[in-house]
Design a protein around this motif. Sequence first.
Motif, short mmCIF file in Angstrom:
data_model
loop_
_atom_site.label_atom_id
_atom_site.label_comp_id
_atom_site.label_asym_id
_atom_site.label_seq_id
_atom_site.Cartn_x
_atom_site.Cartn_y
_atom_site.Cartn_z
N LYS A 7 97.65 2.20 34.14
CA LYS A 7 98.02 2.43 32.74
C LYS A 7 96.81 2.93 31.95
CE LYS A 7 100.29 1.99 28.81
NZ LYS A 7 100.22 3.26 28.12
N ASP A 11 96.48 6.49 29.92
CA ASP A 11 96.09 6.57 28.51
C ASP A 11 94.90 7.52 28.33
OD1 ASP A 11 98.05 4.72 27.98
OD2 ASP A 11 96.67 3.05 27.60
N GLU A 14 95.95 11.17 28.73
CA GLU A 14 96.61 11.68 27.52
C GLU A 14 95.58 12.07 26.47
OE1 GLU A 14 99.81 12.59 26.84
OE2 GLU A 14 99.95 12.28 29.01
N GLY A 104 91.44 6.55 24.08
CA GLY A 104 92.07 6.19 25.33
C GLY A 104 91.71 4.80 25.82
#
Length: 153
Positions: A7, A11, A14, A104
Amino acid sequence: MSEGMEKLREDIAEELKAQPKHRKLAFALLSAFRTAALRHLSESWEPIVMEAGRQFLKIIEIAEGREIEGLEDALSIAVEYGLIGGFELDENSVTLEGVLESLGWDKRTSRGEEVCIVTKGIVLEGLRREGLDVVELEEDLDGDRTTFRWRTR
């Protein structure tokens, strides 16, 4: 931790997509370093990551033949290399804008209150070069804006 790491990587990926071209490499390398340290060092990752900020300044100083005399010089280099967007100095604090390291990441990364560990190393090294004996350096994160407050002996 495997699911949490996945995860975290998502993040970070992105955020990487959203970075301007001149900051992508710095963001990717910084995030990769921090993720590796977190994965392999678990609870004791923060001192090593903070030391990376100090070493970054020393390497730049040698490579460019620059003398880093204090916090303002250290932060100017961080701006130049895209680690932060800008800064505002006060007597016992500094506010940093556009802190690349904060993107992030969130508080789950450090298992504590601090997120900007490499940046903290840069700030601490700048303060040390001013001859200050820092006994406390606190971070207050608000999005990509971070304020560091310090106390000295």
